[in-house]
Design a protein around this motif. Structure first.
Motif, PDB file in Angstrom:
ATOM      1  N   PHE A   7      -1.054 -26.756  19.694  1.00 57.53           N
ATOM      2  CA  PHE A   7       0.365 -27.106  19.640  1.00 57.53           C
ATOM      3  C   PHE A   7       1.108 -26.632  20.890  1.00 57.53           C
ATOM      4  N   LEU A   8       0.476 -26.804  22.044  1.00 58.47           N
ATOM      5  CA  LEU A   8       1.112 -26.346  23.285  1.00 58.47           C
ATOM      6  C   LEU A   8       2.470 -27.007  23.501  1.00 58.47           C
ATOM      7  N   ASP A   9       2.593 -28.261  23.108  1.00 57.48           N
ATOM      8  CA  ASP A   9       3.879 -28.931  23.283  1.00 57.48           C
ATOM      9  C   ASP A   9       4.981 -28.230  22.497  1.00 57.48           C
ATOM     10  N   ARG A  10       4.634 -27.712  21.312  1.00 51.87           N
ATOM     11  CA  ARG A  10       5.622 -27.001  20.503  1.00 51.87           C
ATOM     12  C   ARG A  10       5.891 -25.605  21.062  1.00 51.87           C
ATOM     13  N   VAL A  11       4.871 -24.967  21.615  1.00 50.64           N
ATOM     14  CA  VAL A  11       5.082 -23.676  22.274  1.00 50.64           C
ATOM     15  C   VAL A  11       6.099 -23.847  23.399  1.00 50.64           C
ATOM     16  N   LEU A  12       5.889 -24.867  24.223  1.00 47.42           N
ATOM     17  CA  LEU A  12       6.791 -25.104  25.349  1.00 47.42           C
ATOM     18  C   LEU A  12       8.194 -25.472  24.879  1.00 47.42           C
ATOM     19  N   GLY A  52       9.648 -24.497  22.093  1.00 51.17           N
ATOM     20  CA  GLY A  52      10.283 -23.265  21.636  1.00 51.17           C
ATOM     21  C   GLY A  52      10.704 -22.380  22.792  1.00 51.17           C
ATOM     22  N   TYR A  53       9.877 -22.353  23.832  1.00 45.80           N
ATOM     23  CA  TYR A  53      10.193 -21.561  25.012  1.00 45.80           C
ATOM     24  C   TYR A  53      11.443 -22.111  25.706  1.00 45.80           C
ATOM     25  N   GLU A  54      11.439 -23.410  25.925  1.00 46.67           N
ATOM     26  CA  GLU A  54      12.556 -24.035  26.646  1.00 46.67           C
ATOM     27  C   GLU A  54      13.868 -23.917  25.871  1.00 46.67           C
ATOM     28  N   GLU A  55      13.794 -23.944  24.563  1.00 48.90           N
ATOM     29  CA  GLU A  55      15.026 -23.804  23.781  1.00 48.90           C
ATOM     30  C   GLU A  55      15.624 -22.421  23.981  1.00 48.90           C
ATOM     31  N   ARG A  56      14.754 -21.417  24.097  1.00 45.17           N
ATOM     32  CA  ARG A  56      15.219 -20.044  24.302  1.00 45.17           C
ATOM     33  C   ARG A  56      15.601 -19.791  25.767  1.00 45.17           C
ATOM     34  N   HIS A  57      14.762 -20.262  26.697  1.00 46.85           N
ATOM     35  CA  HIS A  57      14.979 -19.959  28.123  1.00 46.85           C
ATOM     36  C   HIS A  57      14.435 -21.126  28.952  1.00 46.85           C
ATOM     37  N   PRO A  58      15.265 -22.115  29.246  1.00 44.04           N
ATOM     38  CA  PRO A  58      14.787 -23.307  29.948  1.00 44.04           C
ATOM     39  C   PRO A  58      14.087 -22.970  31.261  1.00 44.04           C
ATOM     40  N   LEU A  59      13.039 -23.733  31.534  1.00 38.38           N
ATOM     41  CA  LEU A  59      12.285 -23.567  32.779  1.00 38.38           C
ATOM     42  C   LEU A  59      12.989 -24.301  33.913  1.00 38.38           C
ATOM     43  N   ARG A  60      12.705 -23.859  35.127  1.00 39.68           N
ATOM     44  CA  ARG A  60      13.342 -24.468  36.289  1.00 39.68           C
ATOM     45  C   ARG A  60      12.787 -25.869  36.524  1.00 39.68           C
ATOM     46  N   ASP A  61      13.611 -26.732  37.106  1.00 40.07           N
ATOM     47  CA  ASP A  61      13.177 -28.090  37.419  1.00 40.07           C
ATOM     48  C   ASP A  61      11.897 -28.054  38.261  1.00 40.07           C
ATOM     49  N   GLY A  62      10.983 -28.966  37.955  1.00 43.90           N
ATOM     50  CA  GLY A  62       9.749 -29.071  38.715  1.00 43.90           C
ATOM     51  C   GLY A  62       8.651 -28.131  38.285  1.00 43.90           C
ATOM     52  N   TRP A  63       8.839 -27.424  37.176  1.00 45.83           N
ATOM     53  CA  TRP A  63       7.822 -26.452  36.781  1.00 45.83           C
ATOM     54  C   TRP A  63       6.474 -27.110  36.505  1.00 45.83           C
ATOM     55  N   GLN A  64       6.504 -28.355  35.984  1.00 43.24           N
ATOM     56  CA  GLN A  64       5.223 -29.029  35.708  1.00 43.24           C
ATOM     57  C   GLN A  64       4.425 -29.227  36.992  1.00 43.24           C
ATOM     58  N   GLU A  99      -6.446 -13.667  10.544  1.00 38.11           N
ATOM     59  CA  GLU A  99      -6.158 -14.930  11.225  1.00 38.11           C
ATOM     60  C   GLU A  99      -6.101 -16.098  10.248  1.00 38.11           C
ATOM     61  N   THR A 100      -5.335 -17.096  10.625  1.00 40.38           N
ATOM     62  CA  THR A 100      -5.188 -18.306   9.837  1.00 40.38           C
ATOM     63  C   THR A 100      -5.085 -19.497  10.782  1.00 40.38           C
ATOM     64  N   ARG A 101      -4.886 -20.679  10.262  1.00 31.62           N
ATOM     65  CA  ARG A 101      -4.809 -21.875  11.086  1.00 31.62           C
ATOM     66  C   ARG A 101      -3.477 -21.938  11.814  1.00 31.62           C
ATOM     67  N   PRO A 102      -3.496 -22.392  13.066  1.00 20.90           N
ATOM     68  CA  PRO A 102      -2.234 -22.582  13.791  1.00 20.90           C
ATOM     69  C   PRO A 102      -1.379 -23.662  13.126  1.00 20.90           C
ATOM     70  N   THR A 103      -0.086 -23.523  13.247  1.00 26.01           N
ATOM     71  CA  THR A 103       0.833 -24.540  12.750  1.00 26.01           C
ATOM     72  C   THR A 103       1.876 -24.842  13.817  1.00 26.01           C
ATOM     73  N   SER A 104       2.506 -25.994  13.686  1.00 25.51           N
ATOM     74  CA  SER A 104       3.543 -26.385  14.618  1.00 25.51           C
ATOM     75  C   SER A 104       4.713 -25.415  14.592  1.00 25.51           C
ATOM     76  N   ASP A 105       5.107 -24.992  13.396  1.00 26.97           N
ATOM     77  CA  ASP A 105       6.237 -24.069  13.285  1.00 26.97           C
ATOM     78  C   ASP A 105       5.916 -22.730  13.930  1.00 26.97           C
ATOM     79  N   ALA A 106       4.701 -22.242  13.713  1.00 22.72           N
ATOM     80  CA  ALA A 106       4.312 -20.966  14.320  1.00 22.72           C
ATOM     81  C   ALA A 106       4.270 -21.082  15.831  1.00 22.72           C
ATOM     82  N   ALA A 107       3.854 -22.242  16.333  1.00 22.38           N
ATOM     83  CA  ALA A 107       3.798 -22.449  17.772  1.00 22.38           C
ATOM     84  C   ALA A 107       5.204 -22.441  18.388  1.00 22.38           C
TER      85      ALA A 107
END
Length: 255
Positions: free
Chosen positions: A197-202, A204-216, A52-60
């Protein structure tokens, strides 16, 4: 392969075999890297040891995109267990059903939230009145208020930060409760218990497969499951949070 061995002398039948089946199924998706299984018996499982190592924005960001790919690999049905596995699966030490169901709402209410309510009440972590509120929310979910046309996703199923390992080569996942479900559920659990880096995880996710409107707005709906699990054994604060999520769910449904 250097191994990490987990043992449990009182493991119920299938406890480690279900974990191994879930890991193998998730790995077959070709998305997020999954800890490799070395050996599994009735009371132990040997897994690849992850440095294990430290989390990074790019990895997220890369993790988010890879998680979307894992979800896209799909499942046979909502509630379906990993192929070749029959019977219950496990989240932590607790068992939960894994029965294929036609709609997400019917599966989620009956197999992911309701099974833990009686235990939570008996433990003193959930008031009876609060349980009734949760049951009202479950009834609406089961009726299909939140169903959509999303196909069953291949879920990790216990995606809290402790099961997300940050290695020098990127994120590796461990300890799944893998099943077919709605992809928003994995993301809601990441948000509930915190993820670096949850914001970066999301993103990266949305760039690959956008979430439906209202998911928040629907995040509390998908947090009912982990909150119910924790209310069953981790104190009344989780019972109160569970009721709050149920109230939010009812409000979203116009109740």
């Amino acid at each position: 392969m250097e191994q990490h061995v987990k043992t449990r002398a009182d493991a119920p039948a299938g406890f480690f075999a279900a974990e191994a089946a879930g890991l193998t199924w998730l790995a077959a998706a070709g998305g997020v890297r999954i800890a490799r299984v070395g050996e599994v018996t009735g009371d132990r499982i040997a897994l690849e040891r992850i440095a294990e190592t430290r989390p990074t924005s790019d990895a997220a960001t890369a993790f988010g995109a890879a998680l979307a790919a894992t979800h896209e690999a799909g499942a046979a049905a909502f509630g379906s267990p990993p192929p070749g596995w029959e019977g219950d699966i496990f989240i932590g030490r607790r068992s939960q059903p894994a029965r294929p169901t036609r709609t997400w709402g019917a599966f989620y209410a009956a197999q992911r939230v309701e099974p833990f309510l009686a235990t939570a009440v008996a433990a003193g972590n959930l008031e009876a009145s609060g349980a009734r509120t949760v049951q009202r929310a479950c009834a609406l979910i089961a009726e299909g208020v939140f169903d959509d046309d999303e196909p069953p996703a291949r879920l990790h199923g216990d995606l809290w930060a402790g099961n997300v390992l940050w290695s020098p080569d990127g994120v590796v996942l461990i300890d799944p409760a893998a099943h077919g479900g709605h992809r928003e559920t994995d993301l809601a659990m990441l948000a509930l218990f915190g993820c670096p880096f949850l914001d970066r995880v999301l993103a990266g996710y949305e760039e690959r497969h956008p979430l439906r409107d209202g998911w928040q707005d629907r995040v509390p709906v998908h947090q009912l499951h982990p909150l119910a699990v924790h209310a069953a054994g981790h104190g009344p604060s989780y019972g109160r949070a569970l009721v709050d999520a149920a109230v939010h769910t009812l409000a979203l449904a116009g109740e």
